[in-house]
Enzyme design. Structure first.
Site, PDB file in Angstrom:
ATOM      1  N   TYR A   1     -31.273  93.847  12.341  1.00 49.35           N
ATOM      2  CA  TYR A   1     -31.479  93.981  14.158  1.00 49.35           C
ATOM      3  C   TYR A   1     -30.730  95.593  14.941  1.00 49.35           C
ATOM      4  CZ  TYR A   1     -31.424  89.275  15.311  1.00 49.35           C
ATOM      5  OH  TYR A   1     -31.768  88.133  14.862  1.00 49.35           O
TER       6      TYR A   1
ATOM      7  N   HIS B   1     -36.880  91.589  22.722  1.00 47.17           N
ATOM      8  CA  HIS B   1     -36.969  91.233  21.301  1.00 47.17           C
ATOM      9  C   HIS B   1     -36.904  92.689  19.834  1.00 47.17           C
ATOM     10  CE1 HIS B   1     -37.061  86.740  22.125  1.00 47.17           C
ATOM     11  NE2 HIS B   1     -38.093  87.472  22.916  1.00 47.17           N
TER      12      HIS B   1
END
Length: 146
Positions: free
Chosen positions: A24, A101
């Site tokens: 991430y 995302h």
């Protein structure tokens, strides 16, 4: 003044920068907020930027966006794969929805390759870390009514 773009983030995104940074990234959610605000401002828009670990809270914000927002950018996180309730809330919107995302779900585990949100989203931006949010805000600004 035009209505804002709602930028909603689901569970665990409050831990950006420390949770699995190899997937991430190292940007914090506050860093992402700054990127979103700047991108929206370039289009003469503001954002309502919110994150919750609670499904019902996200649904409440989606419902709020029905009358208060110009578009919704949503990173549903894990709820994208599990929440029919979130899908049902998004289906009530007459404003654009852009799914977002940080990682590329198609390159991850099989269960991440499809989301309920995709059934109602105009499009999805994924795989570009914090820039995914920026690009999603830009898309939402382009789709939103004046």
């Amino acid at each position: 003044m035009s209505k804002p773009i709602y930028v909603l983030s689901g569970p665990n995104l409050n831990l950006l920068g420390v949770r699995e940074p190899e997937i991430y990234g190292r940007q914090t959610l506050d860093d992402v907020r700054v990127l979103c605000e700047a991108r929206a401002a370039a289009f003469g828009r503001q954002v309502v930027f919110r994150q919750s670990n609670h499904e019902g809270q996200l649904i409440d914000w989606v419902q709020e966006a029905r009358t208060e927002g110009a578009a919704v950018v949503i990173n549903p996180a894990g709820y994208g794969h599990t929440s029919v309730a979130l899908l049902d809330a998004l289906k009530t919107l007459s404003i654009p929805v852009v799914e977002c995302h940080l990682s590329n779900p198609a390159a991850r585990e099989d269960f991440r390759r499809s989301t309920y949100v995709s059934l109602v989203a105009a499009g999805m931006v994924s795989g570009f870390g914090g820039a995914s949010y920026e690009l999603a805000v830009e898309a939402a600004c382009g789709l939103a009514a004046a």
